[in-house]
Design a protein around this motif. Structure first.
Motif, PDB file in Angstrom:
ATOM      1  N   ILE A  29      -6.623  -2.569   0.781  1.00 57.00           N
ATOM      2  CA  ILE A  29      -5.713  -1.362  -0.007  1.00 57.00           C
ATOM      3  C   ILE A  29      -6.560  -0.863  -0.945  1.00 57.00           C
ATOM      4  O   ILE A  29      -6.713   0.480  -0.936  1.00 57.00           O
ATOM      5  N   THR A  56      -7.238   3.547   0.004  1.00 57.67           N
ATOM      6  CA  THR A  56      -6.123   4.401  -0.692  1.00 57.67           C
ATOM      7  C   THR A  56      -6.861   5.115  -1.522  1.00 57.67           C
ATOM      8  O   THR A  56      -7.574   4.786  -2.605  1.00 57.67           O
ATOM      9  N   GLN A 106       0.947  -1.218   0.085  1.00 50.91           N
ATOM     10  CA  GLN A 106      -0.005  -0.073  -0.132  1.00 50.91           C
ATOM     11  C   GLN A 106       0.811   1.280  -0.042  1.00 50.91           C
ATOM     12  O   GLN A 106       0.496   2.300  -0.888  1.00 50.91           O
TER      13      GLN A 106
END
Length: 837
Positions: free
Chosen positions: A305, A309, A278
């Motif tokens: 992730i 993100t 990540q």
């Protein structure tokens, strides 16, 4: 899913219960056979060296995956205990500990598992066949780093250890880890699948990034090895830090992105865990790396992730492999029922009571901080966390116990089982879990295959779309993959680089655009920019490495002004001077008894031939020619024959007197006085005829050698016919051998000079010199070949002088009192013993 500040406390009595309130480092349940469990409930951030007591540190960050895996183990054990066919009448217990994803922390419960049953100590024994540890088998740990740290420990005691996530190929070594098993494929299977995927899309110019730990380093090393044999070029290979709190972690991630960007690759293979993966993806977004194809693994493909993100869609296309696992029927319902049936306050009270009662053998179980973990926190992860490997691991041990105990449908005998007794059944026999058959292969793993997953974006959220399968071979549904490129088409990833002058393109594999710029080797030159090879220079030319043109070769031979040649000429002059001085001395004392004993005028004749032989060494110095090459061998053979021919009459005379005394009177006249010269003349005539045969059969000739020296053409004399060579020098060898046989057994007469001994040593030295000469001459092809021939000629001449003539010269000069008729009496003038009687 990471839940900071929340702590979980599990305490198991006979019925077992769960509270989402506190964290305990130990979960226990008694039974006839105890299984040890190692699970990553959290990630420790405390400095271990700052603590004085070796206690298990409570973790500050909670991974829900660890909780789900622990519940999966408990669920499998409860199923087995409730089964009437697998282990009827036998109950399984467990002892679970938090590893905090730290090797040092994981070793502490591992040592507790190894302690002798009923005690807290580990026995140091020579034979552990009767040793009964605290646990019968160990389930876990999940990571390869922890697996490598604990596998050797449990293998030393041959305690079965079944991991549900450690995939490092190093653990496949059954000699180092005989009791380690895993219910997941090894990294070797994963890398094979990635290589097949790259080949299927024609991506042969890629970058690879891995964790700086056992998992990342091992998987990347495997990938690099397989890529090299499958026509895949590696543009960049790098490692990123596992611990992002390191001081240079940020800089290392930035440098990795910069280096990847400089290679212009479109495909990146990311072999990392979710947290460093990540971090790398976030840096690629922030630094504007652009849209690439990211090929991932289960270590980060199914993590959070994608949802945590920002702007992750800008990284491009994400493809990855995840294990092909089945579902565990009833597990989600089990977790839901478990969370809904516990009472928080009562559970925490029971947890503290358990901690107080088991304080002597529990590693820091008391809950220091409480929070809330609800079913809502765990439920989303149940869909992506693979529980089947844990479930299968527990069942593999249960089936081995079933066979080791000899269980029947009626029940299992209550007999003690040592852990090492389970290994045979785990190695050889298959087992079945929920209708699916499993078997550990030769490397103690189970290869269930992989699914190829594509991250498909739907209204801002990610969907894990299966687009392929791998099981020994790879099948991809290309039509279902939507590449995030400008034209929505499959991107290309090829390499191109312009080579410098003097370099050529070395293709990697077959039909690849990828190549290395390789320097042209010596004696080759670069001809054009797009050349895939260097052109060889003509024979009469040479070129240095990385050259664009060839140069004419210079001639190489033994020059007169070389230091080595000057030294050899000086030695030639010395040998000739010694021969001349000995000849003059013999001429002065020609009528003396000692010179007459040595052969008289024949000795002068031999010294003159030795003088000529020494001077013939000059034929080997300077630029050789065909005429000089023919004269070299002829001069040496003829001069040496002139010397040995004079030894023959004296050797025959000695042999007749010592070995054939009855025949001596009538035969001596043929080998003494004037008739001895007939033998010398006949011998030399024979050698002259052999020289003519040598010229007819094949004399030595001039050779221009372009191979031995890189920048020069070597001029030397080559042997045209080895048969002629042997014929020419074989005759001298026969003469020397005959003289040696006639003289080597002759005893020294009392107070008489032994003339035979000089002939013996002279011929012996000749043979020793020729043994070394033949070996070197037949194999050496440099300028030293001429040096070897000169040294051979001089060694032969000096050997004959030193062994035959120098002792006589010493007597003539320094011991003239010995030069008398009594001491130097000729053997032919002595009366035979029977005549004196």
């Amino acid at each position: 899913m990471q839940l900071p500040g929340l702590w979980l406390c599990l305490s198991f009595g006979w019925a077992g219960s769960l509270s989402p309130s506190c964290l305990s480092a130990q979960f226990r349940r008694p039974g006839d056979f105890i299984l040890g469990g190692l699970f990553p409930f959290g990630k420790d951030t405390v400095n271990l060296t700052a603590r004085s007591e070796p206690t298990l540190l409570l973790c500050e960050r909670l991974f829900v995956d660890g909780l789900i895996w622990a519940l999966g183990m408990r669920f499998a054990i409860e199923q087995i205990n409730n089964s009437s066919s697998l282990l009827p009448g036998v109950s399984l217990g467990y002892d679970m500990y938090d590893t905090c994803s730290e090797p040092l922390v994981a070793l502490q419960p591992s040592l507790l598992f190894l302690s002798q049953k009923g005690t807290a100590g580990i026995g140091v024994l020579c034979d552990y066949s009767q040793y009964q540890p605290r646990v019968t088998a160990v389930i876990g740990p999940h990571s390869s780093d922890l697996g490598l740290a604990t596998a050797k420990l449990f293998s030393s005691f041959l305690i079965p250890q079944v991991s549900y996530g450690a995939s490092s190929e190093t653990l496949s070594n059954t000699e180092l880890y005989p009791s380690f098993y895993r219910t997941v494929p090894s990294d070797k299977n994963l890398v094979e699948a990635i290589v097949l995927l790259l080949n299927q899309f024609g991506w042969n110019w890629v970058a690879t990034v891995g964790n700086d730990d056992a998992y990342g380093q091992g998987a990347q090393a495997l990938f690099l090895s397989m890529a090299g044999t499958n026509n895949i070029c590696i543009a960049f290979e790098g490692l990123i830090p596992t611990d992002l709190t390191e001081p240079n972690a940020e800089k290392q991630l930035e440098n990795t992105i910069k280096l990847i960007n400089s290679t212009k690759v479109n495909v990146i293979v990311l072999l990392a865990h979710n947290v460093p993966a990540q971090a790398l993806l976030e840096h690629s977004i922030r630094m504007g790396l652009g849209k690439k194809v990211w090929i991932g693994t289960e270590a980060w493909m199914l993590s959070d992730i994608a949802t945590s993100t920002p702007n992750l869609q800008s990284i491009g296309t994400v493809l990855g492999f995840v294990m092909r696992t089945g579902t565990v029927p009833g597990f989600q319902e089990y977790v839901a029922e478990l969370f809904s049936s516990v009472t928080q306050d009562e559970f925490c009270r029971q947890s503290r009571e358990l901690s107080r009662l088991a304080n002597a053998e529990v590693l820091g179980t008391h809950c220091q901080q409480c929070g809330n973990v609800t079913l809502g926190d765990v439920w989303p992860m149940l869909a992506v966390t693979t529980v089947q490997p844990v479930h299968t691991a527990v069942y593999s041990v249960a089936h081995a116990l079933h066979r080791a105990l000899g269980c029947t449908t009626k029940g299992c005998p209550k007999t003690p089982i040592r852990p090492w007794q389970l290994l045979h059944f785990m190695n050889t026999l298959p087992f079945e879990v929920n209708g699916q058959s499993f078997r550990f292969d030769q490397s103690h793993g189970t290869n269930t295959g992989y699914k190829l997953i594509f991250w498909a974006w739907r209204d801002g959220s990610v969907t894990y779309l299966p687009v392929g399968d791998y099981d020994q071979s790879l099948y991809v549904h290309k039509s279902q993959i939507e590449f995030h490129t400008a034209d929505k088409k499959e991107p290309t990833s090829e390499c191109f680089r312009r080579c410098q002058p003097g370099q050529f393109r070395r293709i990697k594999g077959f039909n690849l655009c990828c190549y290395d710029c390789t320097d042209c080797s010596e004696n080759t030159f670069w001809s054009s920019t797009d050349s895939t090879s260097c052109s060889p220079c003509p024979r009469h030319q040479w070129a240095p490495a990385r050259s664009t043109r060839c140069h004419d070769r210079s001639e190489r031979f033994l020059f007169w002004d070389e230091p080595l040649a000057v030294a050899l000429v000086a030695l030639v002059a010395l040998t000739a001077a010694l021969s001349g001085a000995a000849a003059l001395l013999f001429l002065k004392h020609l009528r003396s008894p000692l010179v007459q004993l040595a052969g008289g005028a024949r000795s002068l004749f031999a010294l003159l031939w030795l003088l000529l032989q020494s001077l013939s060494c000059c034929l080997y110095v300077g630029r050789p020619s065909a005429a000089l090459c023919s004269l070299q061998q002829l001069s040496y053979a003829l001069c040496l024959n002139g010397c040995f021919s004079t030894f023959v009459p004296k050797a025959l005379e000695v042999a007749l007197l010592t070995e054939f005394p009855r025949c001596a009177p009538r035969l001596l006249r043929w080998v003494t006085h004037g008739r001895a010269w007939l033998l010398v003349a006949a011998s030399m005539l024979t050698q002259a005829l052999l020289c003519l045969c040598h010229l007819r059969l094949g004399p030595d000739y001039l050779v221009a050698d372009y191979e031995s020296l890189p920048r020069e053409v070597l001029l030397l004399c080559g042997t045209q016919s080895w048969a002629a060579f042997v014929l020419l020098h074989g005759y001298n060898s026969c003469l020397a051998f005959s003289c040696f046989l006639c003289t080597f057994m002759v005893q020294t007469p009392a107070r008489r000079y032994n003339v035979a001994r000089g002939i013996t040593f002279a011929t012996l030295i000749y043979f020793v010199v020729w043994i070394f000469f033949v070996v070197i001459f037949a194999t050496l092809r440099t300028v030293l070949r001429a040096v070897t021939q000169i040294c051979t000629v001089l060694a032969t001449a000096l050997g004959i002088l030193a062994s035959y003539f120098v002792p006589k010269c010493y007597i003539l000069v320094f011991r003239p009192d010995l030069n008398t008729g009594d001491y130097c009496q000729n053997p032919s003038e002595e009366q035979p013993e029977q005549d004196r009687q």
